[in-house]
Motif scaffolding. Sequence first.
Motif, mmCIF file in Angstrom:
data_model
loop_
_atom_site.group_PDB
_atom_site.id
_atom_site.type_symbol
_atom_site.label_atom_id
_atom_site.label_comp_id
_atom_site.label_asym_id
_atom_site.label_seq_id
_atom_site.Cartn_x
_atom_site.Cartn_y
_atom_site.Cartn_z
ATOM 1 N N SER A 17 12.850 39.068 -3.686
ATOM 2 C CA SER A 17 13.583 37.814 -3.887
ATOM 3 C C SER A 17 14.422 37.480 -2.661
ATOM 4 N N LEU A 18 14.618 36.193 -2.481
ATOM 5 C CA LEU A 18 15.543 35.684 -1.465
ATOM 6 C C LEU A 18 16.212 34.442 -2.029
ATOM 7 N N LYS A 19 17.412 34.166 -1.548
ATOM 8 C CA LYS A 19 18.111 32.940 -1.941
ATOM 9 C C LYS A 19 18.491 32.187 -0.682
ATOM 10 N N LEU A 20 17.986 30.969 -0.577
ATOM 11 C CA LEU A 20 18.312 30.104 0.539
ATOM 12 C C LEU A 20 19.453 29.166 0.154
ATOM 13 N N SER A 21 20.259 28.839 1.137
ATOM 14 C CA SER A 21 21.332 27.869 0.959
ATOM 15 C C SER A 21 21.207 26.785 2.010
ATOM 16 N N CYS A 22 21.639 25.596 1.660
ATOM 17 C CA CYS A 22 21.672 24.484 2.603
ATOM 18 C C CYS A 22 22.997 23.766 2.409
ATOM 19 N N ALA A 23 23.832 23.840 3.422
ATOM 20 C CA ALA A 23 25.132 23.174 3.385
ATOM 21 C C ALA A 23 25.047 21.871 4.167
ATOM 22 N N ALA A 24 25.418 20.789 3.521
ATOM 23 C CA ALA A 24 25.347 19.468 4.146
ATOM 24 C C ALA A 24 26.732 18.981 4.528
ATOM 25 N N SER A 25 26.787 18.281 5.636
ATOM 26 C CA SER A 25 28.034 17.647 6.056
ATOM 27 C C SER A 25 27.699 16.305 6.701
ATOM 28 N N GLY A 26 28.654 15.387 6.646
ATOM 29 C CA GLY A 26 28.450 14.088 7.270
ATOM 30 C C GLY A 26 27.696 13.079 6.443
ATOM 31 N N ASP A 72 25.127 21.904 -5.876
ATOM 32 C CA ASP A 72 26.552 21.901 -6.184
ATOM 33 C C ASP A 72 27.166 20.750 -5.405
ATOM 34 N N ASN A 73 27.366 19.630 -6.087
ATOM 35 C CA ASN A 73 27.896 18.446 -5.403
ATOM 36 C C ASN A 73 29.317 18.666 -4.900
ATOM 37 N N ALA A 74 30.060 19.561 -5.537
ATOM 38 C CA ALA A 74 31.432 19.828 -5.106
ATOM 39 C C ALA A 74 31.450 20.559 -3.765
ATOM 40 N N LYS A 75 30.392 21.349 -3.511
ATOM 41 C CA LYS A 75 30.324 22.113 -2.267
ATOM 42 C C LYS A 75 29.345 21.522 -1.264
ATOM 43 N N ASN A 76 28.722 20.390 -1.636
ATOM 44 C CA ASN A 76 27.718 19.764 -0.756
ATOM 45 C C ASN A 76 26.636 20.764 -0.350
ATOM 46 N N TYR A 94 12.629 24.291 5.152
ATOM 47 C CA TYR A 94 13.501 23.239 5.645
ATOM 48 C C TYR A 94 14.231 22.557 4.487
ATOM 49 N N CYS A 95 15.463 22.234 4.732
ATOM 50 C CA CYS A 95 16.251 21.446 3.798
ATOM 51 C C CYS A 95 16.136 19.970 4.200
ATOM 52 N N ASN A 96 16.070 19.091 3.211
ATOM 53 C CA ASN A 96 15.936 17.656 3.455
ATOM 54 C C ASN A 96 16.892 16.887 2.574
ATOM 55 N N ALA A 97 17.477 15.855 3.156
ATOM 56 C CA ALA A 97 18.332 14.927 2.403
ATOM 57 C C ALA A 97 17.738 13.538 2.541
#
Length: 117
Positions: A17-26, A72-76, A94-97
Motif C-alpha cells: 500500500s501507498l498513500k499519495l497526497s496533493c496539497a493545493a495552493s493559489g 479535505d477542503n479545509a486543508k486544500n 499526477y494531481c489535477n485541479a
Amino acid sequence: QVQLVESGGGSVQPGGSLKLSCAASGIFFSAYAMGWYRQAPGKQRELVAVALNADNINFADSVKGRFTMSRDNAKNTVYLQMNSLKPEDTAVYYCNADSRLLGRNYWGQGTQVTVSS
C-alpha cells in the motif's frame, strides 16, 4: 501562483500500500474537481480517480475496490490511498485541479510509484 504538490510516492512490493497526497495552493479549492491521473512508460496519461466533491468520487475500473480517494477542503488537500498494489500500477501519478466554470486546469509535477518484487 498556483501549486499542486504531490507526495507519498515510492517503491513497494506487489500487494502493498501507498498513500499519495496533493496539497493545493493559489486556487479556490472547493471550486475545483480534483483528480488523480497516472502515466506509465510508453503509455498515455489515464484517469485514476476524480472527486467532484467529498461525496462524489469516481474511479477507473482498473482500481475500483483497491484505491480510495478523499478530499479535505479545509486543508486544500486530496489523498489517494492505494491498496493491493500491482506491478501494472507502476506509473508517475499526477494531481489535477479542474474548474469548468472558471476555465482553469492545473497539474502537479508528479510522483513516481513503483510496484515490483
